[in-house]
Enzyme design. Structure first.
Site, PDB file in Angstrom:
ATOM      1  N   CYS A   4       0.865  -1.177   0.000  1.00 34.11           N
ATOM      2  CA  CYS A   4       0.000   0.000   0.000  1.00 34.11           C
ATOM      3  C   CYS A   4       0.907   1.234   0.000  1.00 34.11           C
ATOM      4  CB  CYS A   4      -0.914   0.011   1.223  1.00 34.11           C
ATOM      5  SG  CYS A   4      -1.808   1.573   1.391  1.00 34.11           S
ATOM      6  N   CYS A   7       0.613   3.506   3.060  1.00 31.09           N
ATOM      7  CA  CYS A   7       1.246   2.905   4.250  1.00 31.09           C
ATOM      8  C   CYS A   7       2.763   3.067   4.169  1.00 31.09           C
ATOM      9  CB  CYS A   7       0.876   1.432   4.366  1.00 31.09           C
ATOM     10  SG  CYS A   7      -0.772   1.143   5.030  1.00 31.09           S
ATOM     11  N   ASP A  30      -0.419  16.173  -3.516  1.00 25.49           N
ATOM     12  CA  ASP A  30      -0.692  15.152  -4.526  1.00 25.49           C
ATOM     13  C   ASP A  30       0.385  15.239  -5.604  1.00 25.49           C
ATOM     14  OD1 ASP A  30      -3.541  13.522  -5.450  1.00 25.49           O
ATOM     15  OD2 ASP A  30      -1.967  13.821  -6.951  1.00 25.49           O
ATOM     16  N   HIS A  46      -3.777   2.120   8.191  1.00 25.24           N
ATOM     17  CA  HIS A  46      -4.426   1.654   6.967  1.00 25.24           C
ATOM     18  C   HIS A  46      -5.927   1.480   7.209  1.00 25.24           C
ATOM     19  CE1 HIS A  46      -4.662  -0.127   2.957  1.00 25.24           C
ATOM     20  NE2 HIS A  46      -5.624  -0.879   3.485  1.00 25.24           N
ATOM     21  N   ASN A  84     -12.987   9.661  -2.794  1.00 20.76           N
ATOM     22  CA  ASN A  84     -13.390   8.573  -3.681  1.00 20.76           C
ATOM     23  C   ASN A  84     -13.447   7.256  -2.913  1.00 20.76           C
ATOM     24  OD1 ASN A  84     -13.362  10.258  -6.039  1.00 20.76           O
ATOM     25  ND2 ASN A  84     -11.128  10.158  -5.997  1.00 20.76           N
ATOM     26  N   HIS A  93      -6.504   3.217   0.282  1.00 15.59           N
ATOM     27  CA  HIS A  93      -6.167   3.645   1.645  1.00 15.59           C
ATOM     28  C   HIS A  93      -6.843   5.013   1.757  1.00 15.59           C
ATOM     29  CE1 HIS A  93      -2.830   4.254   4.898  1.00 15.59           C
ATOM     30  NE2 HIS A  93      -3.638   5.318   4.943  1.00 15.59           N
ATOM     31  N   HIS A  95      -8.274   8.554   1.927  1.00 12.77           N
ATOM     32  CA  HIS A  95      -7.644   9.874   1.799  1.00 12.77           C
ATOM     33  C   HIS A  95      -8.672  10.875   1.319  1.00 12.77           C
ATOM     34  CE1 HIS A  95      -7.183   7.720  -2.011  1.00 12.77           C
ATOM     35  NE2 HIS A  95      -7.328   8.903  -2.604  1.00 12.77           N
ATOM     36  N   HIS A  97      -9.052  14.470  -0.741  1.00 12.56           N
ATOM     37  CA  HIS A  97      -8.423  15.475  -1.601  1.00 12.56           C
ATOM     38  C   HIS A  97      -8.961  16.846  -1.204  1.00 12.56           C
ATOM     39  CE1 HIS A  97      -7.177  12.590  -4.907  1.00 12.56           C
ATOM     40  NE2 HIS A  97      -8.129  11.880  -4.344  1.00 12.56           N
TER      41      HIS A  97
END
Ligand code: AMP
Ligand code: ZN
Length: 108
Positions: A4, A7, A30, A46, A84, A93, A95, A97
């Site tokens: 990942c 991770c 990003d 995770h 998403n 994992h 996140h 944005h």
């Protein structure tokens, strides 16, 4: 979790400059920004996606989103939050944005 990418960033296996960090959360740029400011707000633990996150984990993440909005001056310049999941994400994992500037002042 093995293989990942987020991770690996959390453990330092993949070096990354953090814009914010505490024991639970990391924030970094990003790699493929879609706006001048494109932050990823990511739990160090995770968590596969939003629906399996605990209320306290979600609360903590969004507290850091608020902090980053202010730190990046996006409160006055317009921002969008994208999350998403359910297979619409590339990285499995959790996140968030945070992108901007955008909107009325930025001319969309
Ligand atoms: P998503 O489609 O929500 O899973 O988006 C994953 C995001 O992670 C994309 O916008 C990628 O550009 C970004 N990303 C992938 N690998 C890295 C990395 N090593 N450092 C920073 N951002 C990354
Ligand atoms: Zn992970």
């Amino acid at each position: 979790m093995q293989n990942c990418i987020f991770c690996k960033i959390a453990t330092g296996e993949i070096p990354k400059e953090f814009e914010y960090e505490d024991k639970d959360v990391m924030v970094f740029k990003d790699i493929n920004p879609i706006k001048p400011k494109h932050h990823l707000i990511v739990p160090k633990k995770h968590i596969k996606e939003l629906v399996v996150a605990k209320p306290d984990e979600i609360k903590k993440l969004f507290t850091i989103v608020q902090k980053m909005i202010k730190k990046s001056k996006l409160e006055e310049n317009g921002y969008r939050i994208t999350l998403n999941g359910g297979g619409a994400q590339f990285v499995d994992h959790l996140h968030i944005h945070l992108t901007g500037p955008m909107g009325k002042k930025a001319g969309w």
